[in-house]
Design an enzyme around this catalytic site. Structure first.
Site, PDB file in Angstrom:
ATOM      1  N   LYS A 154      -3.326   3.511  -2.395  1.00 54.11           N
ATOM      2  CA  LYS A 154      -4.494   4.387  -2.523  1.00 54.11           C
ATOM      3  C   LYS A 154      -4.291   5.578  -1.608  1.00 54.11           C
ATOM      4  O   LYS A 154      -3.994   5.440  -0.433  1.00 54.11           O
ATOM      5  CB  LYS A 154      -5.773   3.654  -2.118  1.00 54.11           C
ATOM      6  CG  LYS A 154      -6.157   2.531  -3.059  1.00 54.11           C
ATOM      7  CD  LYS A 154      -7.402   1.821  -2.566  1.00 54.11           C
ATOM      8  CE  LYS A 154      -7.112   0.950  -1.370  1.00 54.11           C
ATOM      9  NZ  LYS A 154      -8.286   0.186  -0.929  1.00 54.11           N
ATOM     10  N   MET A 192      -7.820   9.241   8.958  1.00 52.31           N
ATOM     11  CA  MET A 192      -8.195   9.755   7.628  1.00 52.31           C
ATOM     12  C   MET A 192      -9.261  10.843   7.714  1.00 52.31           C
ATOM     13  O   MET A 192     -10.213  10.879   6.918  1.00 52.31           O
ATOM     14  CB  MET A 192      -8.681   8.598   6.735  1.00 52.31           C
ATOM     15  CG  MET A 192      -7.637   7.526   6.510  1.00 52.31           C
ATOM     16  SD  MET A 192      -8.288   6.021   5.743  1.00 52.31           S
ATOM     17  CE  MET A 192      -9.206   5.284   7.109  1.00 52.31           C
ATOM     18  N   ASP A 245       0.805  -1.211   0.000  1.00 54.05           N
ATOM     19  CA  ASP A 245       0.000   0.000   0.000  1.00 54.05           C
ATOM     20  C   ASP A 245       0.846   1.272   0.000  1.00 54.05           C
ATOM     21  O   ASP A 245       2.047   1.251   0.231  1.00 54.05           O
ATOM     22  CB  ASP A 245      -0.885   0.033   1.254  1.00 54.05           C
ATOM     23  CG  ASP A 245      -2.251  -0.596   1.008  1.00 54.05           C
ATOM     24  OD1 ASP A 245      -2.560  -0.864  -0.152  1.00 54.05           O
ATOM     25  OD2 ASP A 245      -2.976  -0.809   1.991  1.00 54.05           O
TER      26      ASP A 245
END
Length: 517
Positions: free
Chosen positions: A59, A174, A37
């Site tokens: 991502k 996030m 990732d």
């Protein structure tokens, strides 16, 4: 027999590669395929076998290298081929990492899998920022919330009343894009606007930054500082403890970006030493070591060891090449029986110790002059000295010992060459003003650095501190018109690091240093 594949969902931790679990590292070392990732430290990829397939599926907000459905299919497809697949995910696979979705898909497809937990980003960010998420004098409850949920589940639908009043410490993952909503809803549902808030970005890495405020003013502070993701938001009274418990960002070289130029095989230990002091370390080797073009003179010296009084080794490279040659000749440390071992300094002595040998003599001055003075005091007249050395080493030891009446055999043990690659990378770093210091641990590293960078090296190095391990390297710098800012009293890596700490402590607030970040 057909090999049966398996998928390991491995938590890579929050950024510091040292925080991966032992089991996670072991899985990497057995992997045929690594699917990794955006937030998984690329340094961990070096743990996988060289032949392992490495697939990036990172991502970040608004950018998807590969849709989740295709990632799921990729894991299953590689496992069906009989591969050991490591799905390397930032933080913990099951904490807002979509590891649960991947595991469900693998189960539906009949693919065997295991989950290897990792250090979650929220826990690590708090610890490295000096914030205990729970403390009996502040709170004993903790909530983890994703601030960037599935688009079908808007944050506004969260139970803000329970979050605001029922949980002492809140950690939002996030959540930067929704920071204004988070602060507004918490205050609207009863949380005091004076509640402390900390935002930690690039947690556990040398790029870590921590911004503190309150629910009332943190949004304005983020805008003023242009504070960007990836970041973790921590809300609660425990944030106050940061002023007492901060440690990571207070290390003496924290925030400094240093370039080391040692040969690749020697860089790792030095890099770890600097990183332990908080530095961000870049490594671009300006030398590479090779065997001599002719082993004959070294072999003759080894054959004469039974009649040799002193073996002088002046670097860890010399130790490595010497013992590798002993092994190639079918010999071992027993060939040194009766020979007194002279090491130029503690690192060379330590390299001997790793081979079960103790240096008999180590000079107080860790350079060639110190070796000469030590042997002068011991007395070498009429003695045989074996001094295998680097091709470009100064002739001072051999010349001076011969003048003292010693019989000196000084063959070339190894060569130091300039790498074919790296010049463009060095120029780019200097042109971007991306360095605080460049460190040279030998004259050869400095000479090759100048050759690789080009004639305008002195201009490109303006505003960058130059660190030299000792007088010979400093004299080489002066030959090229370069000013050395850091030189230790003793020519050891430990002393060089202490000199760097002292220099940057004194210049912490002075202008002219390279750009940080």
């Amino acid at each position: 027999m057909t090999r049966i594949g398996r998928v390991y969902l491995v938590g890579a931790g929050p950024g510091d590669p040292g925080l991966i679990t032992v089991k996670g590292r072991d899985c990497l070392r057995r992997a045929d395929v690594v699917v990794y990732d955006y937030l998984a430290n690329p340094a961990l990829l070096a743990e996988a076998p060289p032949a392992a397939e490495r697939i990036y599926v990172g991502k970040s907000r608004g950018r998807h290298q590969l849709p989740q459905e295709e990632i799921n299919a990729l894991l299953a497809e590689r496992a069906r081929r009989g591969k050991i697949v490591v799905r390397l995910k930032g933080g913990d696979p099951y904490v807002f990492g979509r590891g649960g979705e991947e595991a469900l898909h693998l189960r539906e497809q009949g693919i065997a899998f295991e989950v290897v937990p990792g250090v979650s980003a929220g826990f690590a960010a708090a610890a490295y920022a000096g914030i205990p998420l729970t403390h009996r004098d502040y709170t004993t409850s903790l909530g983890l919330v994703t601030g960037h949920e599935n688009p079908e589940k808007k944050m506004s639908r969260l139970d803000w009343e329970k979050l605001a009043g029922g949980v002492g410490t809140l950690v939002f993952y996030m959540g930067m894009a929704n920071l204004e909503l988070i602060t507004r809803e918490l205050v609207r549902h009863g949380r005091s606007p004076r509640t402390p808030v900390a935002i930690v970005r690039w947690a556990t890495t040398p790029r870590q930054q921590t911004l503190t405020g309150t629910l009332a003013d943190i949004v304005a502070k983020v805008r003023a500082a242009d504070f960007k993701p990836p970041a973790v938001i921590i809300v609660g009274a425990v944030v106050e403890l940061r002023q007492h418990l901060a440690w990571f960002e207070e290390r003496p070289l924290f925030g400094r970006r240093l370039l080391i130029t040692r040969a690749a095989e020697q860089a790792a230990v030095f890099q770890q030493m600097l990183e332990a002091r908080g530095a961000e370390v870049l490594s671009v080797p300006t030398i590479t070591t090779r065997a001599p073009q002719d082993w004959g003179p070294v072999d003759a010296g080894i054959a004469a060891l039974p009649n040799t009084d002193f073996l002088v080794l002046t670097s860890t490279n010399a130790v490595d090449f010497f013992f590798a040659r002993l092994r190639d000749l079918g010999l071992d440390a027993r060939a040194l029986g009766g020979v007194r071992l002279v090491a130029v300094g503690p690192k060379t002595a330590a390299a001997l110790s790793e081979r079960g040998l103790r240096a008999d003599l180590v000079p107080e001055s860790f350079q060639a002059e110190g070796v000469v003075e030590l042997l002068r005091a011991v007395g070498v007249a009429g003695k045989r000295v074996f001094y295998p050395h680097a091709e470009l080493a100064r002739d001072l030891i051999a010349r001076e010992l011969r003048a003292l009446g010693a019989e000196v055999d000084a063959p070339v043990l190894y060569r130091t060459l300039m790498p074919e690659q790296g010049g463009a990378e060095l120029r780019a770093l200097l042109e971007k003003r991306a360095l605080d210091a460049v460190i040279f641990t030998a004259s050869s590293t400095l000479e090759n650095f100048v050759r690789m960078v080009g004639e305008d090296a002195a201009h490109l190095l303006e505003g960058v501190a130059l660190a030299s391990i000792g007088p010979p390297t400093t004299r080489t710098a002066q030959k090229f018109g370069l000013t050395v800012h850091v030189e230790p009293a003793h020519s050891t890596l430990d002393d060089l690091i202490e000199a760097l700490v002292d220099y940057f402590t004194r210049t912490r607030h002075e202008p002219g240093m390279a750009h940080q970040g």
